[in-house]
Structures are given as C-alpha cells and as structure tokens.
Design a protein around this motif. Structure first.
Motif, mmCIF file in Angstrom:
data_model
loop_
_atom_site.group_PDB
_atom_site.id
_atom_site.type_symbol
_atom_site.label_atom_id
_atom_site.label_comp_id
_atom_site.label_asym_id
_atom_site.label_seq_id
_atom_site.Cartn_x
_atom_site.Cartn_y
_atom_site.Cartn_z
ATOM 1 N N ALA A 31 24.518 36.721 71.882
ATOM 2 C CA ALA A 31 24.758 35.304 72.179
ATOM 3 C C ALA A 31 25.697 34.677 71.148
ATOM 4 C CB ALA A 31 23.426 34.546 72.219
ATOM 5 N N PHE A 32 25.476 34.956 69.852
ATOM 6 C CA PHE A 32 26.337 34.383 68.815
ATOM 7 C C PHE A 32 27.747 34.961 68.885
ATOM 8 C CE2 PHE A 32 22.230 33.507 66.493
ATOM 9 C CZ PHE A 32 22.320 32.126 66.623
ATOM 10 N N GLU A 33 27.865 36.226 69.273
ATOM 11 C CA GLU A 33 29.204 36.801 69.465
ATOM 12 C C GLU A 33 29.953 36.039 70.557
ATOM 13 O OE1 GLU A 33 31.330 41.129 70.375
ATOM 14 O OE2 GLU A 33 29.152 40.893 70.596
ATOM 15 N N LYS A 34 29.227 35.678 71.626
ATOM 16 C CA LYS A 34 29.842 34.903 72.707
ATOM 17 C C LYS A 34 30.241 33.519 72.213
ATOM 18 C CE LYS A 34 30.922 34.337 77.077
ATOM 19 N NZ LYS A 34 31.977 35.158 77.739
ATOM 20 N N VAL A 35 29.419 32.913 71.365
ATOM 21 C CA VAL A 35 29.752 31.597 70.821
ATOM 22 C C VAL A 35 31.036 31.672 70.011
ATOM 23 C CG1 VAL A 35 28.973 29.709 69.353
ATOM 24 C CG2 VAL A 35 27.331 30.907 70.766
ATOM 25 N N VAL A 36 31.169 32.702 69.169
ATOM 26 C CA VAL A 36 32.374 32.853 68.342
ATOM 27 C C VAL A 36 33.602 33.017 69.237
ATOM 28 C CG1 VAL A 36 33.525 34.366 66.689
ATOM 29 C CG2 VAL A 36 31.129 33.768 66.369
ATOM 30 N N GLN A 37 33.480 33.741 70.330
ATOM 31 C CA GLN A 37 34.595 33.902 71.246
ATOM 32 C C GLN A 37 35.010 32.575 71.878
ATOM 33 O OE1 GLN A 37 33.293 36.825 74.084
ATOM 34 N NE2 GLN A 37 33.327 38.522 72.623
ATOM 35 N N LEU A 38 34.039 31.712 72.150
ATOM 36 C CA LEU A 38 34.329 30.448 72.828
ATOM 37 C C LEU A 38 34.718 29.332 71.862
ATOM 38 C CD1 LEU A 38 31.401 30.463 75.429
ATOM 39 C CD2 LEU A 38 33.812 30.881 75.899
ATOM 40 N N SER B 248 30.150 27.535 78.248
ATOM 41 C CA SER B 248 29.536 26.519 77.390
ATOM 42 C C SER B 248 29.147 27.136 76.052
ATOM 43 C CB SER B 248 28.307 25.904 78.067
ATOM 44 O OG SER B 248 27.617 25.040 77.185
ATOM 45 N N ALA B 249 29.931 26.863 75.012
ATOM 46 C CA ALA B 249 29.612 27.393 73.682
ATOM 47 C C ALA B 249 28.295 26.824 73.173
ATOM 48 C CB ALA B 249 30.742 27.052 72.706
ATOM 49 N N GLU B 250 28.027 25.561 73.489
ATOM 50 C CA GLU B 250 26.783 24.938 73.035
ATOM 51 C C GLU B 250 25.573 25.625 73.664
ATOM 52 O OE1 GLU B 250 26.138 20.908 74.354
ATOM 53 O OE2 GLU B 250 25.256 20.374 72.426
#
Length: 408
Positions: free
Chosen positions: A172-179, A149-151
């Motif tokens: 956390a933001f690195e994970k968002v960019v990946q998703l 879940s990117a959100e």
C-alpha cells in the motif's frame, strides 16, 4: 442505497410526465373535436328539417328564418370555449414508445457511466464502523473504487500496520509513493513496513529508502525511529542511541512518545556498557591517538528586538551547525523555545545528526538558529545565521541573532 433509487424514480416520473401529458392533452382535444363535429351535424340536420317544413307549407318564411337563427344560436353555445388544435401531432404511438424507452435508456446509461459503487461506499463511510476490520474493509473498497487516491492507499497502509499485516502495508505504501511522490514521511513508512514484513531483517532497499528520506528531511521521525530499532536489534547500541537521540531532539516537549524513546535510549546505553570488552592501557592509548579530537562549539542565540512582538513564547527554536563546504545535512542540532532566549547552547559531536557527520570532521562550519512555529526543523518563520568558524579553534561563544524572515 434505497434513498438514491427513490430520488432516481422521482426524476423518472418527472421525465415521463413531460412525455405523457401532451398525449393526454391530445386525447382531450380529440374529444372536443368529436363533440364539435356532432354539433355541426345536428345543426345541418335541423336546417334540413326546417327547409322541408317550409316547403310543405307547415312553416312560413318568418318562422323558417326564426328557426334557423335559433339553431345557429344553439350551435354557437355548444361550440363556445372549445379548443381547436392546429398543426400536426405526433400521434399516439410515439409518446408511448418514448415513455418506455426513456427509463430503459436511462438505466442502461447509468450502468455504463454511473457510480453506484461510489454512492454505496459513501453511504457506508457515513456509518460508524464497528471494528478495525470494518474500517480496513471499507478502505479496501475505497481504493478499488478510486485506485488513484493516494490518501486512500495511505490510510489503508496505516490500517494494515495497525492489524499487524506489514506485507500488505508495504504494498500500500509503495502505491502511495507512486501516486504522491517520494515524500520523506512516505519513504519512512514504506521502509518500516518492509522491515517488519521481512521479519526485522535489514536490507539494502530499506537502507536506501531511509537514506533518501533523511537526506530530504533530517528530522523524519519514522526513519530515525526505524534506524534506531534496526541498530538495536543488530546489537549496534551506540548507533541506536545516536538515532533515538536525534529523534527525541525533534519531538515537542509535550509529545508522549518521548518517554518511551528515552527508555529505549537508557536500555541501549546499558546494553552497550555490558557488551564493552576490556582493553589494555596500550590499546586505549592507540585508539585515543587514532580517534579525532572531539570539539565543542558554544553558541549564544538572541532574538532581534523587532521580532519580540511577532513570535510566541511556545515557538520552537532549532540551533544547528552545517559544514561551510560539504553536505547540506546539519552536523549537530539543539532544540529550544523562544521563552528560553537569550540562551547559550553547546554543540558537540554528541549532537551529531549522523555518526559519520560530526563537527570534528570539518574545518569550518556555519551555525544558524531558526524559529519554527510548526516544530519543523527544516522550515520556519525567522532565521539567524552566524559567520563561518573553525570548531576546534572557537574560544569565545559564537553570536547568532535571529533577525530575518526565513527564506530571504
């Protein structure tokens, strides 16, 4: 969670009813069969008694026949309405075994494929959080239950930043960019978290992230604000002013953060004057001779009459200049409103989006004006584009009419 188990229990009772009701009906049918068999046995016994009495001369033939008819009538009355079972049955053991196996199998399948953790998480999110720590804990549970879940990762990163936990926010933001992909806003948020996690020390990774964000969206507020902060901390006050002025130009007039940013600009200007070193007249002359001549370009922006009824007075108008042959990033930007049109604005090196990209550095530029209802400088509803001109030789104001759909 108790409501879920109550609902599951009711469904289980319904399933058991389908298994046990046939067993109960079978028992009732068996009892009916036993009663019928008893009545038949009594009937046969009665016929035997009548035959014996007739043989002994106690009953005449007429009396014997009347007794036999009466016994038949009683048998019919006793067996009338009785249910008759046909075909084979499953027996008593199989339904009982199934009744025991169904709840056990259902519970095992739910443990393997079920989502009790998500049900519990949904219940928790339905309750009012008591503190920021409570919100963060719930978001951590959410990303554990739904790691794709990117959100969820994005809001977790924002929660970490609010709690001054930038190192965790950066992950956390690195994970968002990946998703979710390398969106400008996400890159800016990632760079900001890295900056504060690194004790406000600028690194090549942060520079690469902000450069990529601004190349995709020159008005990304997070990247512009972060670059201004980093420049101010490094005592590059002029660069800080340039970045913050670009940021202010992209914000709506009603944005409450404009005042704080303007305060930062004023402070940077004051610090820049205080740190300026005195120079000799000869050095000033050499510096002036080496510096490119600053240019100003006057632009008159008008709205086509046929669009007057299709725009709102509060819609934002961006006037910007791009190199006719060069980078796509705007060289200078001014912000207006539709209510200000027609208007004449002046674009100059002071309006540069980046210190290295100025009007005076290019021979020919193209000036455009965009109406954006959302306030986004990169996209809008209506557009007007002027002719390519040489900024240094433009004596008369350049005329730009907003008259076509943006994107045509």
């Amino acid at each position: 969670m108790i409501d879920f188990w109550i609902a599951a229990g009711l469904l289980l009772l319904a399933a058991l009813a389908f298994l046990l009701l046939p067993l109960l009906r079978g028992r009732r049918a068996q009892a009916e069969e036993d009663r019928t068999a008893l009545n038949v046995a009594l009937y046969q016994e009665r016929l035997g008694e009548l035959a014996a009495q007739r043989a002994a001369g106690v009953l005449s033939d007429e009396q014997h026949e009347a007794g036999r008819v009466e016994a038949s009538r009683e048998l019919l009355q006793d067996t009338e309405g009785a249910e008759r079972c046909s075909g084979s049955t499953l027996g008593k053991a199989i339904p009982i075994i199934m009744a025991l196996l169904v709840p056990l199998a259902g519970f095992g399948l739910y443990l393997h494929w079920g989502a009790s953790d998500k049900v519990e998480l949904a219940r928790q999110f339905g309750e009012q959080p008591r503190s920021m720590e409570d919100v963060t804990a719930r978001l951590e549970q959410a990303v554990q239950a739904q790691p794709d879940s990117a959100e969820g990762w994005y809001f977790l990163g924002r929660a970490y930043m609010a709690q001054e936990r930038p190192a965790e926010a950066a992950r956390a933001f690195e994970k968002v960019v990946q998703l979710a992909g390398r969106e400008p806003e996400l890159l800016g948020q990632w760079a900001q978290a890295l900056y504060f996690a690194n004790q406000q020390t600028w690194t090549p990774q942060m520079q690469a992230l902000t450069d990529e964000a601004l190349q995709a969206d020159p008005t990304d507020a997070t990247s512009l604000g972060l670059l201004g902060i980093a420049a101010f901390e490094d005592e590059r006050y002029e660069d800080a002013v340039a970045f913050w002025e670009r940021l202010v130009a992209t914000l709506p007039e009603s944005d409450p953060s404009r005042a704080a940013i303007q305060t930062g600009i004023d402070r940077a200007l004051a610090m820049s004057k205080d740190s300026a070193q005195p120079t000799t007249p000869a050095a000033d002359a050499v510096e002036e001779a080496e510096a490119p001549t600053a240019v100003e370009l006057d632009v008159t922006v008008t709205l086509a009459p046929e669009l007057t009824a299709r725009v709102l007075a509060s819609d934002t108008v961006f006037v910007f200049a791009r190199a006719a042959s060069g980078p796509p990033m705007p060289l200078a930007v001014k912000r207006l409103s539709v209510r200000d049109l027609p208007a004449t604005v002046t674009l100059s090196d002071a309006d540069a989006m980046m210190p290295a990209l100025k009007l005076s550095n290019f021979d020919r530029v193209v000036v455009s004006a965009r109406v954006s209802r959302s306030g986004d400088a990169t996209k809008g509803e209506w557009l007007g584009t002027g002719q390519a001109v040489a900024p240094a030789s433009a004596d008369e104001p350049l005329q730009v009419t907003i008259d076509k759909v943006d994107g045509d």
